[in-house]
Enzyme design. Structure first.
Site, PDB file in Angstrom:
ATOM      1  N   SER A  53       0.842  -1.196   0.000  1.00 43.19           N
ATOM      2  CA  SER A  53       0.000   0.000   0.000  1.00 43.19           C
ATOM      3  C   SER A  53       0.875   1.244   0.000  1.00 43.19           C
ATOM      4  O   SER A  53       2.043   1.206   0.405  1.00 43.19           O
ATOM      5  CB  SER A  53      -0.894   0.008   1.246  1.00 43.19           C
ATOM      6  OG  SER A  53      -1.504   1.268   1.439  1.00 43.19           O
ATOM      7  N   TYR A 105      -2.469  -1.673   9.779  1.00 44.12           N
ATOM      8  CA  TYR A 105      -2.333  -1.662   8.320  1.00 44.12           C
ATOM      9  C   TYR A 105      -0.959  -1.119   7.913  1.00 44.12           C
ATOM     10  O   TYR A 105      -0.263  -1.706   7.080  1.00 44.12           O
ATOM     11  CB  TYR A 105      -3.445  -0.797   7.731  1.00 44.12           C
ATOM     12  CG  TYR A 105      -3.548  -0.796   6.228  1.00 44.12           C
ATOM     13  CD1 TYR A 105      -4.320  -1.743   5.564  1.00 44.12           C
ATOM     14  CD2 TYR A 105      -2.901   0.166   5.460  1.00 44.12           C
ATOM     15  CE1 TYR A 105      -4.440  -1.739   4.187  1.00 44.12           C
ATOM     16  CE2 TYR A 105      -3.009   0.189   4.088  1.00 44.12           C
ATOM     17  CZ  TYR A 105      -3.782  -0.768   3.450  1.00 44.12           C
ATOM     18  OH  TYR A 105      -3.882  -0.749   2.078  1.00 44.12           O
TER      19      TYR A 105
END
Length: 248
Positions: free
Chosen positions: A137, A160
């Site tokens: 990401s 995350y």
């Protein structure tokens, strides 16, 4: 699928990005083994394809991965877009318990480690080229822009960021350990994907890009296809960012 054929495994095939990757590969004539943790899945038109096979898979279960890799079909690529998480996932950072943080990290990063370990063993057994792609990401390479979440119930989960940044280095570790250019591990780091986010968030996000704003899942597929193919056969241990300038 017979042992004269090769296939790409897409883990997390029922998710937003996983489904888009399956659709793209199938539209180009690739054979796909789609894997997810669910026993049953909703059949869509795009998956009613003789080149598609569904297999229930838990990336945190060794026997599950062993079953997948005992397939008679030669697996030439693995795209890991799975994102296992617990029910506490998504809380604001100061509300995240240590236990929950550890569990989510173990589920996701541990699962990715397990996929890479089994993929490395598969390569060492068969000595045939294989390309593994981790989905990282933008928040695996840059700090969150918390202001774009203001006025929404959303946040950028701390788990995350930890997981996605670690994935990139985990790939580098495995390619250096195996030390053979036929065993490839790369990462793709997408920007935010459209998934019914609040309009205020989408507008704030767009101001940090070069104009596109939130990406469609299909916008990532070309990069994945490139990394699976012969054109990228000497690209190894790298991370490709697809974000329309969000990280500039």
């Amino acid at each position: 699928m017979s042992n004269n054929e090769s296939a790409t495994v897409v883990i997390g095939c029922l998710g937003l990005l996983g489904k888009a990757i399956c659709d793209d590969l199938l539209s180009k004539g690739h054979k796909v083994i789609g894997c997810d943790i669910h026993s049953n899945y909703k059949v869509t038109q795009s998956l009613l394809n003789p080149n598609f096979e569904y297999l229930k898979l838990d990336i945190n279960d060794d026997s599950s991965l062993e079953h997948l890799l005992k397939s008679d079909t030669y697996i030439s690529g693995i795209v890991n877009s799975a994102y296992p998480r617990n029910s506490e996932y998504g809380k604001s950072v100061l509300d995240v318990s240590l236990e929950s943080f550890n569990e989510n990290t173990a589920l996701n990063l541990g699962g990715a480690f397990n996929v890479l370990k089994h993929a490395a063993n598969y390569f060492m057994k068969h000595s045939k080229p294989i390309s593994v792609i981790n989905i990282s990401s933008i928040y695996g390479v840059t700090a969150p822009k918390f202001d774009i979440y203001e006025g929404t119930p959303m946040t950028m989960p701390v788990e995350y960021a930890a997981i996605k940044s670690a994935l990139i280095h985990l790939g580098k570790y495995f390619v250096n350990y195996v030390n053979d250019s036929r065993f490839r591990v790369n990462s793709v780091s997408p920007g935010g994907l459209c998934d019914r986010q609040p309009q205020s968030f989408s507008d704030a996000y767009r101001k940090n890009t070069l104009g596109k704003g939130m990406l469609d899942a299909k916008d990532i597929c070309g990069t994945v296809l490139f990394l699976l193919g012969e054109q990228s056969k000497f690209i190894n241990g790298q991370n490709i960012i697809v974000d329309d300038g969000f990280t500039l």
